[in-house]
Design a protein around this motif. Structure first.
Motif, PDB file in Angstrom:
ATOM      1  N   ILE A 210       0.845  -1.201   0.000  1.00 22.94           N
ATOM      2  CA  ILE A 210       0.000   0.000   0.000  1.00 22.94           C
ATOM      3  C   ILE A 210       0.874   1.243   0.000  1.00 22.94           C
ATOM      4  CG2 ILE A 210      -1.799   1.249   1.254  1.00 22.94           C
ATOM      5  CD1 ILE A 210      -2.354  -1.601   2.609  1.00 22.94           C
TER       6      ILE A 210
ATOM      7  N   PHE B  76       0.874   5.306   0.053  1.00 23.85           N
ATOM      8  CA  PHE B  76       0.080   6.488   0.359  1.00 23.85           C
ATOM      9  C   PHE B  76       0.712   7.722  -0.272  1.00 23.85           C
ATOM     10  CE2 PHE B  76      -0.959   3.859   4.194  1.00 23.85           C
ATOM     11  CZ  PHE B  76      -2.313   3.711   3.927  1.00 23.85           C
TER      12      PHE B  76
ATOM     13  N   TYR C 174      -1.588   9.144   7.585  1.00 25.04           N
ATOM     14  CA  TYR C 174      -2.293   7.859   7.546  1.00 25.04           C
ATOM     15  C   TYR C 174      -2.297   7.131   8.888  1.00 25.04           C
ATOM     16  CZ  TYR C 174       2.130   5.185   7.069  1.00 25.04           C
ATOM     17  OH  TYR C 174       3.363   4.615   7.264  1.00 25.04           O
ATOM     18  N   ARG C 175      -1.250   7.307   9.695  1.00 24.28           N
ATOM     19  CA  ARG C 175      -1.244   6.647  11.002  1.00 24.28           C
ATOM     20  C   ARG C 175      -2.189   7.350  11.968  1.00 24.28           C
ATOM     21  NH1 ARG C 175       4.441   6.212   9.885  1.00 24.28           N
ATOM     22  NH2 ARG C 175       5.081   4.022   9.647  1.00 24.28           N
TER      23      ARG C 175
ATOM     24  N   THR D 175      -5.951   5.741   8.499  1.00 24.56           N
ATOM     25  CA  THR D 175      -6.105   5.353   7.091  1.00 24.56           C
ATOM     26  C   THR D 175      -5.504   3.979   6.836  1.00 24.56           C
ATOM     27  OG1 THR D 175      -5.911   7.695   6.525  1.00 24.56           O
ATOM     28  CG2 THR D 175      -5.763   6.136   4.714  1.00 24.56           C
ATOM     29  N   ASP D 176      -4.425   3.656   7.540  1.00 20.85           N
ATOM     30  CA  ASP D 176      -3.809   2.335   7.379  1.00 20.85           C
ATOM     31  C   ASP D 176      -4.770   1.228   7.798  1.00 20.85           C
ATOM     32  OD1 ASP D 176      -3.670   3.235  10.010  1.00 20.85           O
ATOM     33  OD2 ASP D 176      -1.608   2.575  10.351  1.00 20.85           O
ATOM     34  N   LYS D 177      -5.445   1.437   8.949  1.00 30.45           N
ATOM     35  CA  LYS D 177      -6.408   0.427   9.415  1.00 30.45           C
ATOM     36  C   LYS D 177      -7.616   0.347   8.474  1.00 30.45           C
ATOM     37  CE  LYS D 177      -5.153   1.240  14.256  1.00 30.45           C
ATOM     38  NZ  LYS D 177      -5.646   1.710  15.581  1.00 30.45           N
TER      39      LYS D 177
ATOM     40  N   ILE E 152      -5.446  -4.551  11.010  1.00 28.43           N
ATOM     41  CA  ILE E 152      -4.054  -4.917  10.720  1.00 28.43           C
ATOM     42  C   ILE E 152      -3.681  -6.188  11.474  1.00 28.43           C
ATOM     43  CG2 ILE E 152      -1.644  -4.183  10.904  1.00 28.43           C
ATOM     44  CD1 ILE E 152      -2.623  -1.308  10.508  1.00 28.43           C
TER      45      ILE E 152
ATOM     46  N   PHE F  24       3.365  -0.936   4.160  1.00 27.84           N
ATOM     47  CA  PHE F  24       2.951   0.454   4.000  1.00 27.84           C
ATOM     48  C   PHE F  24       4.137   1.266   3.505  1.00 27.84           C
ATOM     49  CE2 PHE F  24       0.084  -0.904   7.548  1.00 27.84           C
ATOM     50  CZ  PHE F  24      -1.114  -0.785   6.860  1.00 27.84           C
TER      51      PHE F  24
ATOM     52  N   THR G 172       5.167   5.338   1.606  1.00 21.74           N
ATOM     53  CA  THR G 172       4.726   6.674   1.206  1.00 21.74           C
ATOM     54  C   THR G 172       5.522   7.102  -0.017  1.00 21.74           C
ATOM     55  OG1 THR G 172       6.310   7.797   2.667  1.00 21.74           O
ATOM     56  CG2 THR G 172       4.118   7.326   3.572  1.00 21.74           C
TER      57      THR G 172
ATOM     58  N   ALA H 129      -4.355   6.450  -2.760  1.00 18.84           N
ATOM     59  CA  ALA H 129      -3.608   5.249  -2.381  1.00 18.84           C
ATOM     60  C   ALA H 129      -3.452   4.355  -3.607  1.00 18.84           C
ATOM     61  CB  ALA H 129      -4.325   4.488  -1.275  1.00 18.84           C
TER      62      ALA H 129
END
Length: 219
Positions: free
Chosen positions: A42, A44, A52-53, A57-59, A79, A91, A93, A104
């Motif tokens: 993924i 971002f 995102y954390r 957004t990650d979850k 996760i 993850f 970036t 994403a």
């Protein structure tokens, strides 16, 4: 746009753009892969990359990959759930040229090695736009029932698919075709403002030179 677009969707917070929209992008990618997932890479971009954390957004993305809806409490532990299922999550970036700030890029690999890459943007209120599939430009939102057909670009397929849609008494409100080159891989997207008989999907898949068919109902 209706009042629910303005108020916002039912969801696990804190942000409709960063969680509800992200979950829908992830769920779309999983549905397009159409197979058990072994790995999710993924990337971002923009605002997603910066927050995102903190915004979850990650979850949300991973929850969507697990096909959870934006309001499912399981998003909070998605996760950990994915790890227990043996899914490798990466993850990253980075910068995607000319992309919306909340974008994403998800690359999924199935247990049998099948891969798909899906780029999507969360544009506010939980709404999304899918802009690329396997580096091919597409455009669909998931707000309406959408039939997506991945096929070889050969004569007759468009007519065959649209005839089946007509047989299902569905009304096409938006049609788009993208292809790599003449005779190569093509993606047909048909958005419908009426219901579509899901039993007809098998008939579409059975058309010669059709590789995959997905019926999206994300609302």
């Amino acid at each position: 746009m209706n009042v629910f677009d303005i108020v916002g969707p039912v969801m696990i917070g804190p942000s409709s753009s960063h969680t509800a929209g992200a979950a829908r992008i992830g769920k779309t990618a999983a549905m397009l892969l159409g197979a058990p997932i072994a790995k999710a890479d993924i990337l971002f971009h923009g605002s997603f990359a910066k927050t995102y954390r903190g915004h979850g957004t990650d979850k949300a993305i991973v929850g969507g990959i697990l096909k959870l809806d934006p309001w499912d409490p399981g998003i909070r532990t998605s996760i950990e759930t994915a790890e227990k299922m043996g899914i490798e999550i990466i993850f990253r970036t980075g910068t995607i040229e000319n992309a919306h700030p909340n974008t994403a890029l998800i690359t999924l690999t199935s247990e049998k090695g099948k891969t798909i890459s899906v780029q999507g943007a969360s544009i506010g209120g939980g709404n999304i736009v899918i802009t690329k599939v396997n580096d091919m430009e597409v455009y669909f939102t998931g707000q309406k029932t959408t039939l997506i057909v991945m096929h070889q670009d050969v004569p007759g397929i468009i007519a065959h698919v649209t005839n089946l849609v007509a047989a299902g008494n569905a009304n096409i409100c938006n049609f788009r075709l993208n292809r790599e080159e003449k005779g190569g891989l093509a993606i047909m997207t048909l958005e419908m403002d009426s219901d579509f008989d899901s039993s007809l999907v098998k008939q579409v898949k059975a058309i010669p030179f059709v590789y995959n068919t997905i019926l999206l109902k994300l609302n």
